[in-house]
Write a protein that holds these residues in place. Structure first.
Motif, PDB file in Angstrom:
ATOM      1  N   ALA A   1       5.990   0.686   6.340  1.00  0.00           N
ATOM      2  CA  ALA A   1       6.627   1.458   5.505  1.00  0.00           C
ATOM      3  C   ALA A   1       5.919   2.740   5.006  1.00  0.00           C
ATOM      4  O   ALA A   1       5.984   3.872   5.210  1.00  0.00           O
ATOM      5  CB  ALA A   1       7.675   1.018   4.560  1.00  0.00           C
TER       6      ALA A   1
ATOM      7  N   GLN B   1       6.383  -3.589   4.264  1.00  0.00           N
ATOM      8  CA  GLN B   1       6.055  -2.773   3.360  1.00  0.00           C
ATOM      9  C   GLN B   1       4.642  -1.816   3.704  1.00  0.00           C
ATOM     10  O   GLN B   1       4.862  -0.717   3.297  1.00  0.00           O
ATOM     11  CB  GLN B   1       5.681  -3.350   2.033  1.00  0.00           C
TER      12      GLN B   1
ATOM     13  N   TYR C   1       9.555   9.276  -2.953  1.00  0.00           N
ATOM     14  CA  TYR C   1       8.217   8.862  -2.933  1.00  0.00           C
ATOM     15  C   TYR C   1       7.623   9.372  -1.615  1.00  0.00           C
ATOM     16  O   TYR C   1       6.406  10.423  -1.578  1.00  0.00           O
ATOM     17  CB  TYR C   1       7.705   7.436  -2.775  1.00  0.00           C
TER      18      TYR C   1
ATOM     19  N   GLY D   1      -1.313   3.152  -3.534  1.00  0.00           N
ATOM     20  CA  GLY D   1       0.186   3.489  -3.620  1.00  0.00           C
ATOM     21  C   GLY D   1       1.050   2.186  -3.073  1.00  0.00           C
ATOM     22  O   GLY D   1       2.161   2.055  -3.365  1.00  0.00           O
ATOM     23  N   ILE D   2       0.531   1.439  -2.184  1.00  0.00           N
ATOM     24  CA  ILE D   2       1.264   0.284  -1.709  1.00  0.00           C
ATOM     25  C   ILE D   2       0.624  -1.201  -1.976  1.00  0.00           C
ATOM     26  O   ILE D   2       1.417  -1.867  -2.608  1.00  0.00           O
ATOM     27  CB  ILE D   2       1.448   0.457   0.024  1.00  0.00           C
TER      28      ILE D   2
ATOM     29  N   LEU E   1       0.655   7.565   4.615  1.00  0.00           N
ATOM     30  CA  LEU E   1      -0.414   6.970   3.451  1.00  0.00           C
ATOM     31  C   LEU E   1      -1.806   6.211   4.231  1.00  0.00           C
ATOM     32  O   LEU E   1      -1.362   5.620   5.217  1.00  0.00           O
ATOM     33  CB  LEU E   1       0.101   5.825   2.419  1.00  0.00           C
TER      34      LEU E   1
ATOM     35  N   PRO F   1       0.487  -2.203  -6.154  1.00  0.00           N
ATOM     36  CA  PRO F   1       1.743  -2.569  -6.759  1.00  0.00           C
ATOM     37  C   PRO F   1       2.424  -3.790  -6.061  1.00  0.00           C
ATOM     38  O   PRO F   1       2.842  -4.535  -6.716  1.00  0.00           O
ATOM     39  CB  PRO F   1       2.447  -1.263  -6.710  1.00  0.00           C
ATOM     40  N   ALA F   2       2.190  -3.813  -4.547  1.00  0.00           N
ATOM     41  CA  ALA F   2       2.994  -4.923  -3.935  1.00  0.00           C
ATOM     42  C   ALA F   2       2.388  -6.174  -4.264  1.00  0.00           C
ATOM     43  O   ALA F   2       3.019  -7.369  -4.163  1.00  0.00           O
ATOM     44  CB  ALA F   2       2.844  -4.653  -2.522  1.00  0.00           C
TER      45      ALA F   2
ATOM     46  N   TRP G   1       8.732  -1.751  -7.076  1.00  0.00           N
ATOM     47  CA  TRP G   1       8.323  -1.353  -8.456  1.00  0.00           C
ATOM     48  C   TRP G   1       8.811   0.196  -8.580  1.00  0.00           C
ATOM     49  O   TRP G   1       8.298   0.693  -9.585  1.00  0.00           O
ATOM     50  CB  TRP G   1       6.776  -1.277  -8.390  1.00  0.00           C
TER      51      TRP G   1
ATOM     52  N   SER H   1       3.835  -7.931   2.525  1.00  0.00           N
ATOM     53  CA  SER H   1       4.722  -8.053   3.605  1.00  0.00           C
ATOM     54  C   SER H   1       4.467  -7.181   4.633  1.00  0.00           C
ATOM     55  O   SER H   1       4.161  -5.618   4.485  1.00  0.00           O
ATOM     56  CB  SER H   1       6.321  -8.099   3.557  1.00  0.00           C
TER      57      SER H   1
ATOM     58  N   ARG I   1       8.598  -8.596 -13.910  1.00  0.00           N
ATOM     59  CA  ARG I   1       9.901  -8.982 -14.280  1.00  0.00           C
ATOM     60  C   ARG I   1      10.848  -7.800 -13.998  1.00  0.00           C
ATOM     61  O   ARG I   1      11.960  -7.878 -13.404  1.00  0.00           O
ATOM     62  CB  ARG I   1      10.017  -9.422 -15.648  1.00  0.00           C
ATOM     63  N   ARG I   2      10.535  -6.425 -14.573  1.00  0.00           N
ATOM     64  CA  ARG I   2      11.685  -5.470 -14.481  1.00  0.00           C
ATOM     65  C   ARG I   2      11.711  -5.199 -12.941  1.00  0.00           C
ATOM     66  O   ARG I   2      12.749  -4.854 -12.422  1.00  0.00           O
ATOM     67  CB  ARG I   2      11.138  -4.129 -14.993  1.00  0.00           C
ATOM     68  N   TRP I   3      10.688  -5.276 -12.108  1.00  0.00           N
ATOM     69  CA  TRP I   3      10.940  -5.028 -10.621  1.00  0.00           C
ATOM     70  C   TRP I   3      11.310  -6.247 -10.026  1.00  0.00           C
ATOM     71  O   TRP I   3      11.551  -5.930  -8.669  1.00  0.00           O
ATOM     72  CB  TRP I   3       9.593  -4.824 -10.158  1.00  0.00           C
ATOM     73  N   GLY I   4      11.807  -7.103 -10.505  1.00  0.00           N
ATOM     74  CA  GLY I   4      12.421  -8.512  -9.866  1.00  0.00           C
ATOM     75  C   GLY I   4      11.432  -9.177  -8.854  1.00  0.00           C
ATOM     76  O   GLY I   4      11.903  -9.832  -8.139  1.00  0.00           O
TER      77      GLY I   4
ATOM     78  N   HIS J   1      15.777  -4.785  -6.578  1.00  0.00           N
ATOM     79  CA  HIS J   1      16.291  -6.023  -6.488  1.00  0.00           C
ATOM     80  C   HIS J   1      17.607  -6.379  -7.014  1.00  0.00           C
ATOM     81  O   HIS J   1      18.393  -7.389  -7.153  1.00  0.00           O
ATOM     82  CB  HIS J   1      15.187  -6.830  -7.212  1.00  0.00           C
TER      83      HIS J   1
ATOM     84  N   ARG K   1      -5.448   5.767  -0.606  1.00  0.00           N
ATOM     85  CA  ARG K   1      -4.081   6.237  -1.213  1.00  0.00           C
ATOM     86  C   ARG K   1      -3.276   5.097  -0.643  1.00  0.00           C
ATOM     87  O   ARG K   1      -2.123   4.742  -1.451  1.00  0.00           O
ATOM     88  CB  ARG K   1      -3.463   7.508  -0.630  1.00  0.00           C
TER      89      ARG K   1
END
Lengths: 261, 294
Positions: free
Chosen positions: B188, B185, A107, B202-203, B194, B206-207, A98, B182, B287-290, A141, B198
């Motif tokens: 990471a 992620q 980030y 932060g993760i 984090l 959105p994921a 994202w 996953s 969609r923008r993020w694939g 992506h 947070r």
């Protein structure tokens, strides 16, 4: 960094035994593993699958407390993950889908209190170093596997960590891209001179990338040898010395394999 | 093996070539003709279907000539226009939407709390799974008699059934979304330093957003249908009815064209939210993020 002199190691792995639980078993991944990592070294952990090399890397990252022994960074015992030990994973999904490439790199810095302007300029600088300046506003992506790994490396480098940890970062790439990425990594090391811990199961990759190779035997992982190979790189790949070292390592791994069965 | 004897392939000389840019193939991309382009547009095709339906409706209505059971398309449109012009439909719609938003928001907050408890402890996980398994199959409308008993005739009862219809669908999706983030992620995020809230903001959120969004859509669909149905059953509260009540009221006065107009309004709002608002959110996020194919 001041208290670490040229003679005292940056990272110390001392008698580390690591265990993890699966639904059925308690698996001992490594047994009393010890080795040191000095500032500016490129240490490669090499071994067959099941030798616990990735588990050791996760322990250095702080994801796994040892059941025995300890791991220290600058004489401090490692207790939890932190931005002083950035990690590059094998999986391409380590980038956050994202966020744009630039935002992905910036980030971790923003999380750790670096100002937006500085994070942004350091991100651009790091992305320029891995030749991705053209793609800073793309989303992950849209990138190829090799490009994603480059972004992950830029993200880690931009944090200026004490140690860069890489867990088979090129294993999922095709052979041509992998070769190119190895060359770029060494070029980057020449430019900046960071400390690297790199996990692989490829003997050739270990010798090319590493300045020192820690060979591990499987089930459970134990240190079989520590070998110097700083003088062997891409240029020496066809040399007899390279071949001899590769043969020596191969024999170690193969012997251990025979013992284990 | 077969009996044929194998002859070795012929020895051939090696060759090297220089590559050049292709010449004389014409344009790489050519625009389509105008008519073809229009029919490529889904909105145009669907619009044509709608016009066809309206025509069939009008013809059947005139042929039947029974405005009490089946008003014509034009009668319905007139009733709709009058309803909107007189301010009755907008007012009813506002009442319905207000109730819906209150219930939806409360449902989301409870779902978020429940999911947070579920991801942080094993007892929480068991609690959530048991609750969703019990209550998800229970149609919200079946709780209406109980709601009336507890909260009386009015908005609180409606809000109660909406919360019930939103809560379980959203909590279930959020939870499975969090679980499917996953391991890479997660690790990471933790190497960035984090922790706690947070890390969740932060993760994890959105994921897990594709799953969360799916939950929001299902929750919305449940809530909307439940609310209209609930309003039909006991509609009015302190003189303030919603769209469902509008339909019920007009049936009582045998104004069938207005009933149809009410139904069309219900469809319009549902379509607007599902096909426009959620589409826009999807296009700007997953969609923008694939993370979801377009």
């Amino acid at each position: 960094m001041s208290q670490v002199t040229a003679n005292s190691p940056l990272v110390r792995v001392e008698g580390v035994t690591l265990q993890y639980k699966t639904p059925d078993h308690l698996v001992t991944a490594t047994y009393r593993v010890s080795f040191d990592i000095h500032q500016g070294e490129r240490v490669v952990l090499l071994g067959p699958s099941g030798c616990g090399k990735s588990t050791i890397l996760k322990a250095i990252a702080g994801f796994m407390p040892p059941v025995e022994g300890r791991i220290t960074l600058k004489d401090q015992v490692i207790a939890s993950p932190g931005p002083d030990r950035m990690m590059v994973f094998q999986e391409f999904d380590q980038l956050l889908p994202w966020k744009t490439v630039r935002a992905n790199v910036a980030y971790p810095m923003l999380v750790n209190g670096v100002s937006r302007d500085e994070a942004d300029s350091r991100a651009c600088e790091a992305l320029a170093k891995v030749n991705l300046s053209k793609f800073i506003d793309a989303y992950p992506h849209m990138l190829s596997g090799g490009m994603k790994q480059r972004v992950a490396i830029a993200r880690a480098m931009a944090m200026r960590p004490d140690v860069l940890l890489m867990d088979e970062p090129y294993a999922a790439l095709d052979a041509l891209t992998r070769r190119k990425m190895q060359e770029e990594l060494l070029q980057l090391w020449d430019d900046i001179g960071f400390t690297l811990v790199f996990v692989t199961h490829s003997i050739e990759e270990a010798i090319v990338v590493g300045s020192r190779v820690v060979v591990l035997s499987p089930h459970p992982g134990q240190v079989r040898a520590e070998l110097n190979c700083d003088h062997l790189g891409f240029a020496e790949r066809e040399s007899p010395e390279f071949g001899r070292l590769a043969g020596r390592i191969s024999a170690m791994l193969f012997d251990d394999h025979a013992v284990a069965h | 093996m077969n009996a044929m004897t194998r002859s070795p392939p012929p020895a051939r000389p090696e060759a090297e070539f220089t590559v050049t840019a292709p010449v004389g193939l014409g344009d790489v991309a050519k625009p389509l003709p105008f008519i073809e382009k229009i029919f490529e547009n889904a909105a145009v095709r669907r619009g044509l279907i709608l016009i066809g339906l309206a025509l069939v409706w009008e013809i059947y209505g005139r042929w039947l000539d029974s405005p009490l059971t089946f008003p014509t398309f034009l009668d319905t449109m007139t009733a709709l226009k009058e309803g909107i012009a007189s301010g009755v439909i907008p007012k009813r719609m506002a009442v319905t939407l207000e109730t819906l938003i209150i219930g939806y928001a409360i449902g989301l907050v409870i779902a978020a709390l429940l999911t947070t408890v579920a991801v942080t402890s094993r007892v929480g996980t068991d609690l959530l799974s048991t609750f969703t398994a019990m209550f998800n199959p229970l149609p919200a409308i079946a709780l209406l008699p109980l709601a009336l008993l507890w909260f009386g005739l009015g908005r609180p009862s409606l809000v109660f059934v909406i919360v019930h219809s939103v809560l379980w669908a959203v909590a279930l999706n959020m939870h499975s979304g969090f679980l499917s983030v996953s391991e890479t992620q997660r690790m990471a995020g933790r190497t960035f330093g984090l922790k706690g809230l947070r890390f969740v903001l932060g993760i994890l959120i959105p994921a897990a957003f594709p799953a969360i969004l799916a939950g929001l859509k299902i929750g919305w669909a449940f809530a909307w249908r439940t609310l209209i149905a609930a309003e039909l059953v006991f509609g009015v509260s302190s003189g303030q009815g919603g769209l469902g009540w509008y339909i019920f009221e007009n049936r009582n006065t045998l104004d069938t064209a207005a009933v149809f107009a009410g139904l069309l309004s219900v469809m319009a709002v549902g379509l607007l939210v599902e096909a426009v608002i959620f589409r826009i959110i999807e296009a700007r996020t997953v969609r923008r993020w694939g993370m979801q194919r377009g």
